[in-house]
Design an enzyme around this catalytic site. Structure first.
Site, PDB file in Angstrom:
ATOM      1  N   ASP A 194       0.562  -1.617   0.018  1.00 52.23           N
ATOM      2  CA  ASP A 194      -0.207  -0.481  -0.110  1.00 52.23           C
ATOM      3  C   ASP A 194       0.888   1.119  -0.251  1.00 52.23           C
ATOM      4  OD1 ASP A 194      -2.610   0.854   0.215  1.00 52.23           O
ATOM      5  OD2 ASP A 194      -1.329   2.506   2.357  1.00 52.23           O
ATOM      6  N   GLU A 278      -1.641  -1.155  -6.003  1.00 50.04           N
ATOM      7  CA  GLU A 278      -2.769  -0.017  -6.026  1.00 50.04           C
ATOM      8  C   GLU A 278      -2.270   0.239  -7.821  1.00 50.04           C
ATOM      9  OE1 GLU A 278      -6.442   1.381  -4.307  1.00 50.04           O
ATOM     10  OE2 GLU A 278      -4.687   1.845  -2.932  1.00 50.04           O
ATOM     11  N   ASP A 359      -3.126   0.396   7.539  1.00 51.16           N
ATOM     12  CA  ASP A 359      -2.234   0.489   5.957  1.00 51.16           C
ATOM     13  C   ASP A 359      -2.059  -1.131   5.561  1.00 51.16           C
ATOM     14  OD1 ASP A 359      -1.624   3.219   5.414  1.00 51.16           O
ATOM     15  OD2 ASP A 359      -0.560   3.388   6.715  1.00 51.16           O
TER      16      ASP A 359
END
Ligand SMILES: [Zn+2]
Length: 401
Positions: A194, A278, A359
């Site tokens: 992340d 991501e 996170d």
């Protein structure tokens, strides 16, 4: 799935042209810049007049015909391959922008190609017939044999080279070479990462990767130098000096960040068979006011290095392709817990009671989403994809902007 062929990579070295070679390079940089800008102008004019012009016609007019005119005859001082490459660069920039405007090209917002400027980074691109390696020197047509500091050996014969002069006055040669992949033995570990603001990245194993402390210090120094530059009178010698100092600090910040990103990417790829992240294009955070260009650049760089290293070492790097509200879903039971402001670092799932670091939880969801996407792509439905909340719903990232 992975193929271990040769991959095209860039190898960059610092070069030390002599004073005479610097002058010659400055002339070639200038010629390439003028050709590039002439190309843009010509295409612009033709477009405004509703004329169609072919790529070869553009090249003929801005190079061959221009050389015959008195105000462009000095173009003959540059190796023609450098001018042709400048022409190609301009074509690519114009085409990218055109495709973006017509909706053919997806992704990041793209502006109109800007003319190259005399101040700032100068560069020329040369293919095989414009350069060669002679002994331990780099021969550039119409410039001569330039001294190179070979910090590491070239893995193969380069197909092209870009010679640049940075705003801080340093010269570099960046070679395009083919490098054979060196796959590592397979391992079972996989990780989701992340990307964050105060922490560069957090992994699904709970590892926190921060930006190094000294990067902050350098950024503060850079900000101070930029303020000093803005106070200097235009065109003064002090302004030139201040501009060079800003460029030096810029380089230091850039090099520190790049070095750190290289180390992080290498470790992640070496320790994991697959790494998932991501996609920045779908990450809501990249669209908020929080996202400064520095962070943007840092993330993009890390993702690029992860992709490069994964390919080289025979590992997998995959970006999850759709927006998943990764910080709202409990990674233990899959319940959607609702949006949380960024100030909430730790939360407990109301359904199963699991306590999450915000996170780390997001990284675990990214890992699950990445695995699911890869399974779907392979056509195998062995493991059911973990429940991640409905796509398209606004995440906490966006609502805190
Ligand atoms: Zn739960």
């Amino acid at each position: 799935m992975a193929c271990f062929g040769a991959v095209q990579v860039r190898y960059r070295y610092r070069v030390y042209p002599s004073p005479g070679q610097r002058q010659a390079l400055a002339r070639v940089f200038g010629c390439a810049r003028v050709v590039y800008n002439d190309c843009l102008r010509l295409r612009e004019e033709c477009y405004a007049a509703g004329e169609k012009i072919s790529d070869s016609q553009v090249q003929r007019r801005v190079i061959t015909l221009a050389k015959a005119t008195p105000d462009r005859e000095w173009l003959a001082e540059a190796p023609s391959v450098a001018l042709v490459q400048a022409c190609n660069d301009a074509r690519r920039a114009y085409r990218n922008w055109f495709d973006y405007c017509s909706g053919k090209r997806k992704g990041r917002r793209l502006g109109h190609p800007r003319p190259r400027r005399k101040h700032g980074r100068q560069s020329i691109r040369l293919t095989r017939n414009g350069f060669c390696l002679r002994g331990d020197r780099l021969y550039v047509a119409k410039v001569g044999d330039i001294k190179v500091r070979w910090s590491r050996p070239l893995p193969s014969v380069p197909s092209s080279v870009t010679v640049t002069c940075e705003p801080d006055g340093r010269y570099y040669a960046s070679f395009v070479v083919k490098r054979k992949a060196a796959p590592l033995p397979a391992c079972v570990r996989e990780a989701g990462i992340d990307l964050g603001l105060d922490r560069l990245a957090v992994t699904s194993d709970g590892e926190i990767i921060t930006n190094p402390r000294f990067l902050r210090a350098k950024e503060r120094k850079l900000a101070r130098a930029q303020r000093a530059l803005s106070r200097k009178a235009k065109g003064s010698a002090n302004r030139a000096k201040a501009r060079r100092w800003v460029a030096v600090l810029h380089r230091k910040v850039r090099e520190t960040r790049l070095d750190h990103a290289h180390k992080i990417a290498l470790r992640l790829v070496r320790d994991n068979q697959a790494v998932y992240a991501e996609d920045l294009a779908v990450s809501g955070l990249a669209r908020t006011r929080l996202a400064k260009s520095v962070h943007d650049a840092g993330w993009a760089q890390l993702l690029r290095l992860l992709a490069e290293k994964a390919e080289h070492y025979g590992r997998t790097f995959h970006r999850i392709g759709r927006f998943v509200p990764t910080s709202q879903v409990c990674s233990a039971c899959g319940t959607k817990d609702g949006p949380k402001p960024l100030s909430v670092r730790i939360w407990a799932c109301a359904a199963c009671g699991a306590v999450h670091d915000r996170d780390v939880n997001a990284a675990r969801n990214i890992l699950a989403a990445g695995r699911a996407e890869r399974l779907n792509a392979c056509g195998g439905g062995v493991r059911p994809p973990r429940a991640v909340a409905v796509a398209g719903e606004a995440g906490t990232h966006r609502s805190t902007a």
